[in-house]
Design a protein around this motif. Structure first.
Motif: not given
Length: 488
Positions: A72, A206, A210, A342, A345, A358, A361
């Motif tokens: 993550q 997501g 980012s 991903h 976060w 998030q 997702d």
């Protein structure tokens, strides 16, 4: 050019190659430049053999055959996921006691704050399963697998910024250039399926804030380049440049490869450069992947109940859910290390809203992957990991604003979960103080985490060594202890 002396033909070292090279070309700047263009790796240094470990040799019986790492990226807050801290609710808005912060290094984003107002999560927490694991209401699907996962709440790292922190998690060093875990495993254990790489990377994004992802995170560093991760993209070309040009038949391609290979072998005899053999192997792998990758990536054969398990999103290429389902298909086909990233976060503001998105997702598909592996009898030998590169602070970033708050980076304490692959199920390991700020019980450092992963795969982290530039390198560098308490 006259007679020149040849060293014995054992394994030509670079010195011989250079002497041979210079005797063939008149020495001068021009020929040096030409040499480096013709043979890019000419001056790289002598090739390395593993001094401690033959490929495919395990040090002891493994519990796990493969690892799926659900990374993550951007660092989810432990206070909104798995580390329930009622004290923050009681003391909301109060200043974080200096005795707790204890002069900890802060990022440039909060270093100038004079107040650190405590901020509880806006999301609720409940206990789940026989294990009574506290999980936030952001993760209703993960809550249902509470008894399959072990939550480690005592992770800690030295890195305080994303790039060094994520590099540390992937390679065991904050400084770029070392081989990543997937490459170490590929090097230590070789491949299980000759038609697919042993190490594959899938990325998704997501809507949250980012951070960048760079290929160095799946690089083989100073290990042979055949151990680097292969990035599979969504869409019709999962691997760039893999497809043949129009009008080239499969047999033409085979013919071409055979010719290129024989030229490369001649070149290898002359230079003794091991990367040439690697290159031959890569061409062959690409040829086989032309058939195997589209087949593995085709989820149209998956039954309806599996689509339902992972959620509708799994039919949309490039989503986390699609990647989670792909991860299971790759695992079934003998890929040893599957890394999902991903992004999104990094919640410095608007944390509650962004984390809600998030979590949506990833929650259903992460739990689905564990359940899917379990129903196939694969969970016991597949280690699944979920977590980011560090935690988040327990105070508001900037001014106190309970309606729209963010949290800064926090390396001192954070949570991850693991399931299957030789890890005890339903365990809560490690603890933070009542503020969720410092680890107070069973700390787990990244080196310990790496030592434990290698252990589940049957490798002793102190023996998985590669000699490079006169030094013995390991994934765990000169540290790391296996966390025996969490092993089944």
């Amino acid at each position: 050019m006259g007679h020149h002396h040849h060293e014995p033909k054992e394994k030509p070292s670079l010195k011989v190659n250079r002497r041979h090279f210079f005797s063939q070309l008149s020495i001068g700047i021009g020929s040096l430049a030409l040499g480096s263009l013709l043979i890019p790796d000419l001056f790289k240094g002598p090739s390395n053999e593993a001094k401690a470990l033959g490929l495919g040799v395990r040090h002891f019986a493994p519990k796990a055959k493969r690892i799926i790492y659900l990374f993550q990226a951007g660092a989810p807050s432990q206070l909104e996921t798995f580390d329930h801290k009622p004290t923050l609710r009681k003391r909301m808005g109060e200043d974080l006691p200096e005795s707790i912060r204890n002069g900890q290094r802060l990022t440039g984003m909060t270093a100038n704050q004079d107040k650190f107002p405590l901020m509880p999560p806006k999301i609720g927490f409940q206990q789940h399963g026989q294990s009574g694991t506290w999980i936030s209401d952001f993760f209703p699907y993960t809550a249902k697998i509470a008894d399959e996962i072990t939550v480690i709440r005592s992770m800690h790292t030295e890195a305080i910024n994303h790039d060094p922190a994520i590099t540390f998690f992937q390679t065991g060093s904050q400084i770029s250039g070392r081989p990543c875990m997937g490459s170490w495993l590929s090097y230590g254990l070789g491949s299980e399926n000759k038609n697919l790489p042993s190490f594959v990377v899938l990325t998704s994004r997501g809507k949250g804030n980012s951070q960048g992802l760079y290929a160095k995170l799946w690089s083989s560093g100073f290990l042979d380049s055949k151990h680097q991760g292969v990035l599979l993209r969504s869409g019709k070309d999962p691997v760039l440049y893999l497809n043949d040009p129009e009008g080239l038949s499969r047999s033409d391609k085979r013919h071409l490869l055979d010719h290129v290979s024989s030229l490369n072998k001649l070149h290898h005899v002359e230079t003794g450069d091991d990367e040439i053999e690697s290159r031959i192997a890569q061409y062959e792998m690409a040829y086989r992947m032309q058939m195997s990758v589209p087949d593995v990536m085709d989820i149209s054969k998956e039954p309806e109940h599996i689509i339902k398990l992972y959620g509708e999103d799994c039919q949309v290429p490039g989503t986390y859910a699609a990647n989670a389902l792909q991860a299971r298909r790759l695992a079934e086909n003998g890929v040893r290390f599957i890394q999902l990233y991903h992004q999104g976060w990094d919640q410095h503001g608007n944390l509650h809203e962004e984390m809600s998105g998030q979590a949506k997702d990833v929650d259903q598909a992460s739990a689905a992957l564990v359940l899917d592996l379990k129903q196939r009898g694969m969970l016991e030998d597949t280690l699944v990991i979920w977590g980011g590169e560090f935690g988040r602070g327990n105070y508001c970033q900037g001014k106190f604003n309970p309606d729209n708050y963010g949290r800064d980076h926090h390396p001192r304490a954070f949570s991850i979960w693991m399931a299957g692959g030789g890890i005890k199920p339903g365990l809560n390991y490690g603890q933070t103080d009542e503020f969720g700020y410092n680890v107070v019980e069973n700390p787990v450092h990244i080196n310990d985490f790496h030592a434990t992963l290698l252990h589940t795969m049957g490798l002793d982290h102190e023996q998985l060594i590669y000699k490079y530039q006169g030094r013995r390198f390991r994934l765990t560098d000169v540290a790391g202890h296996v966390v025996k308490d969490i092993l089944a």
